[in-house]
Write a protein that holds these residues in place. Structure first.
Motif, mmCIF file in Angstrom:
data_model
loop_
_atom_site.group_PDB
_atom_site.id
_atom_site.type_symbol
_atom_site.label_atom_id
_atom_site.label_comp_id
_atom_site.label_asym_id
_atom_site.label_seq_id
_atom_site.Cartn_x
_atom_site.Cartn_y
_atom_site.Cartn_z
ATOM 1 N N ARG A 1 23.981 -28.036 7.553
ATOM 2 C CA ARG A 1 24.444 -29.400 7.860
ATOM 3 C C ARG A 1 25.953 -29.511 7.715
ATOM 4 N N MET A 2 26.505 -28.843 6.688
ATOM 5 C CA MET A 2 27.961 -28.877 6.500
ATOM 6 C C MET A 2 28.677 -28.204 7.663
ATOM 7 N N VAL A 3 28.134 -27.102 8.142
ATOM 8 C CA VAL A 3 28.733 -26.407 9.287
ATOM 9 C C VAL A 3 28.678 -27.299 10.525
ATOM 10 N N THR A 4 27.552 -27.988 10.723
ATOM 11 C CA THR A 4 27.407 -28.895 11.868
ATOM 12 C C THR A 4 28.447 -30.011 11.805
ATOM 13 N N VAL A 5 28.588 -30.604 10.620
ATOM 14 C CA VAL A 5 29.571 -31.677 10.455
ATOM 15 C C VAL A 5 30.983 -31.140 10.659
ATOM 16 N N ALA A 6 31.262 -29.954 10.104
ATOM 17 C CA ALA A 6 32.596 -29.353 10.253
ATOM 18 C C ALA A 6 32.905 -29.055 11.716
ATOM 19 N N GLU A 7 31.916 -28.556 12.454
ATOM 20 C CA GLU A 7 32.120 -28.281 13.878
ATOM 21 C C GLU A 7 32.403 -29.566 14.646
ATOM 22 N N LYS A 8 31.664 -30.634 14.325
ATOM 23 C CA LYS A 8 31.882 -31.909 15.005
ATOM 24 C C LYS A 8 33.269 -32.454 14.671
ATOM 25 N N MET A 9 33.651 -32.342 13.388
ATOM 26 C CA MET A 9 34.984 -32.804 12.992
ATOM 27 C C MET A 9 36.067 -32.008 13.714
ATOM 28 N N ASP A 10 35.830 -30.708 13.896
ATOM 29 C CA ASP A 10 36.800 -29.876 14.593
ATOM 30 C C ASP A 10 36.872 -30.240 16.067
ATOM 31 N N GLN A 11 35.725 -30.444 16.701
ATOM 32 C CA GLN A 11 35.689 -30.784 18.122
ATOM 33 C C GLN A 11 36.379 -32.118 18.383
#
Length: 148
Positions: free
Chosen positions: A77-87
């Motif tokens: 979940r943290m990776v998903t959130v981090a990817e969305k924040m990066d995008q």
């Protein structure tokens, strides 16, 4: 005869070594190597049994935390959130805004104070938009927290 050849070879190697050392001195690399050696020596000297035990304990706790995060899907979940924040460039935008606000605040005149100063600040559309955004942020965070 072989002793003469060995001596000549030895002299050639010494000449090459002197040349290499000269280059290291000229560009400052030799000084950096010396500083690095001193740093490593100091690190080695400071490694007492207590520090090694503490470092091992910290590493063990970190591995346990990592294991728990991967077993409970927290990491995913943290990776998903981090990817969305990066995008969406959320973190970079926030840091850029924080730097801009810090710079602007350093050069801004001090607030006037009192109700008149507050009234002037509240009349600005940017202030109202900011307050509105913060209230919406609080509302959404509160609703997320109430679900748990």
């Amino acid at each position: 005869m072989s002793a003469v050849m060995a001596e000549t070879s030895h002299e050639e190697e010494l000449a090459k070594s002197r040349e290499a050392l000269g280059h290291l001195v000229e560009n400052g690399d030799l000084e950096r190597i010396v500083h690095l050696a001193r740093l490593l020596g100091a690190a080695q000297d400071s490694m007492s049994d207590e520090i090694v035990t503490r470092l091992a304990g910290m590493a063990s706790k970190a591995l346990c935390l990592l294991d728990q995060a991967t077993r409970t899907d927290v990491m995913e979940r943290m990776v998903t959130v981090a990817e969305k924040m990066d995008q969406e460039h959320i973190l970079t935008d926030f840091l850029r805004c924080l730097a801009g606000a810090t710079e602007e605040a350093a050069h801004a005149p001090p607030p006037k104070g009192g109700l008149t100063g507050l009234w002037e600040l509240i009349k600005q559309p940017e202030t109202q938009q900011t307050i509105q955004f913060l209230m919406l942020l609080g509302k959404h965070f509160r609703s997320c927290r109430l679900k748990h």
